[in-house]
Motif scaffolding. Structure first.
Motif, short mmCIF file in Angstrom:
data_model
loop_
_atom_site.label_atom_id
_atom_site.label_comp_id
_atom_site.label_asym_id
_atom_site.label_seq_id
_atom_site.Cartn_x
_atom_site.Cartn_y
_atom_site.Cartn_z
N ARG A 338 6.28 -15.13 -3.87
CA ARG A 338 6.50 -13.79 -4.39
C ARG A 338 6.84 -12.86 -3.25
O ARG A 338 6.57 -13.16 -2.09
CB ARG A 338 5.24 -13.26 -5.11
CG ARG A 338 4.03 -13.20 -4.18
CD ARG A 338 2.93 -12.37 -4.77
NE ARG A 338 1.73 -12.44 -4.00
CZ ARG A 338 1.54 -11.79 -2.85
NH1 ARG A 338 2.48 -11.06 -2.33
NH2 ARG A 338 0.38 -11.88 -2.22
N PRO A 339 7.40 -11.70 -3.52
CA PRO A 339 7.63 -10.73 -2.46
C PRO A 339 6.30 -10.32 -1.86
O PRO A 339 5.29 -10.21 -2.55
CB PRO A 339 8.30 -9.56 -3.20
CG PRO A 339 8.88 -10.16 -4.42
CD PRO A 339 7.96 -11.29 -4.80
N GLU A 340 6.29 -10.08 -0.58
CA GLU A 340 5.05 -9.75 0.11
C GLU A 340 4.57 -8.37 -0.28
O GLU A 340 5.28 -7.39 -0.11
CB GLU A 340 5.28 -9.82 1.63
CG GLU A 340 5.68 -11.22 2.07
CD GLU A 340 6.25 -11.20 3.46
OE1 GLU A 340 6.06 -10.20 4.17
OE2 GLU A 340 6.91 -12.18 3.83
N ARG A 341 3.33 -8.31 -0.79
CA ARG A 341 2.79 -7.03 -1.19
C ARG A 341 2.38 -6.23 0.03
O ARG A 341 1.83 -6.76 0.98
CB ARG A 341 1.56 -7.23 -2.09
CG ARG A 341 1.89 -7.86 -3.42
CD ARG A 341 0.65 -7.99 -4.25
NE ARG A 341 -0.29 -8.89 -3.62
CZ ARG A 341 -1.50 -9.12 -4.07
NH1 ARG A 341 -1.93 -8.53 -5.15
NH2 ARG A 341 -2.31 -9.95 -3.43
N GLY A 342 2.61 -4.95 -0.03
CA GLY A 342 2.18 -4.07 1.05
C GLY A 342 3.11 -4.07 2.24
O GLY A 342 2.87 -3.36 3.20
N VAL A 343 4.18 -4.88 2.23
CA VAL A 343 5.11 -4.91 3.35
C VAL A 343 6.34 -4.10 2.97
O VAL A 343 6.95 -4.32 1.93
CB VAL A 343 5.50 -6.35 3.70
CG1 VAL A 343 6.54 -6.37 4.80
CG2 VAL A 343 4.28 -7.14 4.12
N VAL A 344 6.69 -3.16 3.80
CA VAL A 344 7.84 -2.30 3.53
C VAL A 344 9.09 -3.00 4.06
O VAL A 344 9.17 -3.33 5.25
CB VAL A 344 7.66 -0.93 4.23
CG1 VAL A 344 8.80 0.00 3.90
CG2 VAL A 344 6.33 -0.32 3.82
N VAL A 353 -1.18 6.72 -0.14
CA VAL A 353 -2.17 7.67 -0.66
C VAL A 353 -3.00 8.13 0.53
O VAL A 353 -3.66 7.33 1.19
CB VAL A 353 -3.06 7.04 -1.73
CG1 VAL A 353 -4.08 8.06 -2.23
CG2 VAL A 353 -2.23 6.52 -2.89
N LEU A 354 -2.95 9.42 0.81
CA LEU A 354 -3.61 9.97 2.00
C LEU A 354 -5.03 10.42 1.69
O LEU A 354 -5.28 10.93 0.60
CB LEU A 354 -2.81 11.16 2.55
CG LEU A 354 -1.34 10.91 2.90
CD1 LEU A 354 -0.70 12.20 3.40
CD2 LEU A 354 -1.22 9.82 3.96
N VAL A 360 1.87 10.29 -1.65
CA VAL A 360 3.08 10.78 -1.00
C VAL A 360 4.26 10.01 -1.55
O VAL A 360 4.18 8.78 -1.71
CB VAL A 360 2.99 10.59 0.53
CG1 VAL A 360 4.29 11.02 1.21
CG2 VAL A 360 1.82 11.35 1.10
N ALA A 361 5.34 10.70 -1.86
CA ALA A 361 6.54 10.04 -2.35
C ALA A 361 7.07 9.07 -1.30
O ALA A 361 6.98 9.32 -0.09
CB ALA A 361 7.61 11.07 -2.71
N ALA A 396 -4.31 3.87 0.34
CA ALA A 396 -3.52 2.83 -0.31
C ALA A 396 -2.10 2.91 0.23
O ALA A 396 -1.70 3.88 0.88
CB ALA A 396 -3.52 3.01 -1.83
N GLY A 397 -1.32 1.86 -0.05
CA GLY A 397 0.07 1.85 0.37
C GLY A 397 0.26 1.23 1.74
O GLY A 397 -0.67 0.74 2.38
N ALA A 398 1.51 1.22 2.19
CA ALA A 398 1.86 0.61 3.47
C ALA A 398 3.02 1.37 4.09
O ALA A 398 3.76 2.08 3.40
CB ALA A 398 2.24 -0.86 3.27
#
Length: 546
Positions: A338-344, A353-354, A360-361, A396-398
């Protein structure tokens, strides 16, 4: 005997964590030999009890010494001691073998994993996975498994030996067993939850510690050491509380078992005493020979010993199961399918999420250029800057920064400036030539500042106490011009007069031609020079207040 079908066995395997299945497979042969040794030790202990009872009974009743009983007691004592030592040695070696196998599997998995997938793994999971979890899982499949098997067999052998003398006494021992089993069931869920919380706290602590060590220069440059120290203290306290919670339940479990064991032994002693004194005719306890009564009293503690040993290792079960779940990343095949989660995929951020500021968009970041983070006060501009600089972790997020992994530069009103001269302060941490230092100072108006006479030889006192916030910023921007890495600037024009603010804007725009410069700013003129903007919205509380 009916063997379980392959489908049933495969169904159980599907529910069992792969790490636990591997550990049990490695331990299986050695565990069978270990169990055989434990049975032999149990038989030696029973033989020793019989010999001691006959020896003591004869000595008390006749005053004579039973040579056969004495020899048997000595032989059983030596055999039990030797078997005990061999069991401990084999158990430790088998646990080490299982732990090494798990570590090898984790290392092989990391080596075969795509680089981005490996970088996306939580650092705490990797650190704990290679240090703590293999040992916890080894204790589950070796020490705890051996104790569980002996808890099933040891009391049966002991009760059988007691039944040869008095089946009523054996029945009294067996009646105490359900109480212990019920208590194990009641405690099991509580200790499992606490062990899971303990492992999660360890993972968070390891992750945060690894991140803070990696970004320590940036933390020091941003004067964030007290704040980050306080965060680590809270994580450490959470882990300590979790550990004490597991131990408290384990000690409670052992204490309750000791209470019921002591109570059962006391009841047997009272019944046997009443029978010998002729004060009560209790079936199975009256008209016994002295050595038979002594044998019952010697074997009663041995009946409860496997339960006590299992209680001592009961927390190892919960810790091992939590470790098996935590090691799921070692055997997971999802990263390859699967595509790697959390990798941009491109430089930028996705799903951030700060802390205290919300989501944040998504945005991209260029290799070079000036990027302005704008928004009202409290929207999270400085927080986003700290997150991108890896000073603070997002909820949250990367995100991923572009370009080579060069040391970053932090610019703010409280940028630390070393004591010495202006030239040394600007060149701090660089290999710039004196000509480059002079050019950088001149572009920021530092070499001829009327409020700071002396040019490049102007003195900087300890703690830069003779510099204003604006002068600190200008020194930091001059230093930025001499460094190749990404620059993070927090309100770089906030406390500058118009002339010096213009110099700073020009310097940042010049630096952005060869590197990425990210600024958090309220300055419209600086934002107008940006190649790209990241606009932040007010937080929910601020929107509600408005």
């Amino acid at each position: 005997m009916t063997r379980p079908s392959p489908r049933a066995r495969s169904g159980r395997a599907a529910l069992e964590p792969a790490a636990l299945a591997l550990a049990r497979g490695v331990a299986r042969a050695g565990l069978s030999r270990l169990h055989g040794l434990q049975v032999l030790r149990c038989v030696a202990t029973l033989g020793q009890a019989v010999a001691l009872a006959r020896l003591a009974g004869a000595l008390i009743e006749t005053g004579g010494l039973d040579g056969l009983a004495l020899g048997l007691a000595g032989a059983c004592l030596l055999a039990g001691a030797g078997l005990g030592s061999l069991i401990e040695t084999r158990s430790a070696a088998l646990e080490a073998e299982v732990a090494v196998a798990l570590i090898d599997a984790a290392e092989a998995r990391l080596a075969a994993m795509p680089a981005r997938a490996a970088a996306d793994l939580p650092r705490g999971a990797v650190i704990a996975g290679l240090q703590r979890h293999p040992g916890a899982l080894a204790r589950l499949v070796v020490g705890h498994a051996a104790a569980r098997r002996m808890m099933g067999l040891g009391p049966v052998l002991t009760a059988g030996a007691v039944a040869v003398v008095s089946w009523q006494a054996a029945l009294a021992l067996l009646l105490a067993t359900p109480v212990m089993i019920v208590f194990f069931a009641l405690v099991g869920g509580l200790i499992r939850d606490r062990a899971t919380a303990q492992e999660a706290a360890l993972g968070r602590l390891a992750t945060q510690f690894a991140d803070r060590v990696r970004t320590l220069p940036t933390i020091l440059a941003a004067y964030g050491l007290p704040r980050e120290t306080a965060k680590l203290d809270r994580r450490l306290q959470a882990y300590a509380d979790g550990t004490m919670g597991v131990l408290a339940v384990a000690f409670l479990n052992a204490g309750v078992l000791d209470f019921f064991a002591s109570l059962a032994i006391a009841i047997l002693a009272v019944f046997l005493g009443l029978g010998h004194l002729g004060l009560a005719e209790i079936p199975g306890f009256a008209h016994l020979a002295l050595w038979q009564s002594l044998l019952i009293l010697l074997l009663a503690p041995e009946y409860f010993l496997p339960f006590r040993r299992y209680a001592e290792l009961y927390h190892a079960k919960a810790e091992g199961e939590a470790a098996a779940e935590a090691l799921a990343w070692v055997f997971s095949e999802e990263a390859e399918t699967r595509p790697e989660r959390g990798v941009v995929p491109a430089a930028g951020a996705r799903g951030l999420v700060l802390p205290h500021a919300g989501s944040v968009a998504d945005f991209d970041l260029p290799e070079t250029g000036l990027v302005a983070v704008t928004g009202p006060s409290g929207a999270g501009k400085s927080t986003l800057l700290r997150v991108l600089a890896s000073v603070e972790a997002p909820l949250a997020g990367a995100f991923r920064l572009p370009g080579p992994n060069l040391p970053a530069t932090w610019v703010s009103l409280d940028t630390p400036i070393p004591a010495g001269t202006l030239a040394a302060a600007i060149a701090d941490g660089t290999t710039a030539t004196p000509e480059a230092v002079a050019a950088a100072a001149a572009s920021l108006g530092l070499s001829d500042d009327p409020h700071w006479p002396g040019g490049l030889d102007a003195a900087v006192l300890a703690g830069a106490e003779n510099l204003s916030g604006g002068q600190r910023v200008r020194v930091a921007v001059a230093r930025l011009l001499l460094r190749p890495g990404t620059a993070f600037c927090d309100e770089p024009t906030a406390k500058l007069d118009p002339a010096n603010a213009a110099r700073v804007r020009q310097a940042l725009a010049c630096a952005a031609r060869t590197r990425l410069v990210i600024v958090a700013t309220h300055d419209p003129a600086l934002a107008a020079l940006a190649d790209r903007r990241i606009g932040l919205r007010p937080t929910l509380s601020e929107r509600q207040a408005a």
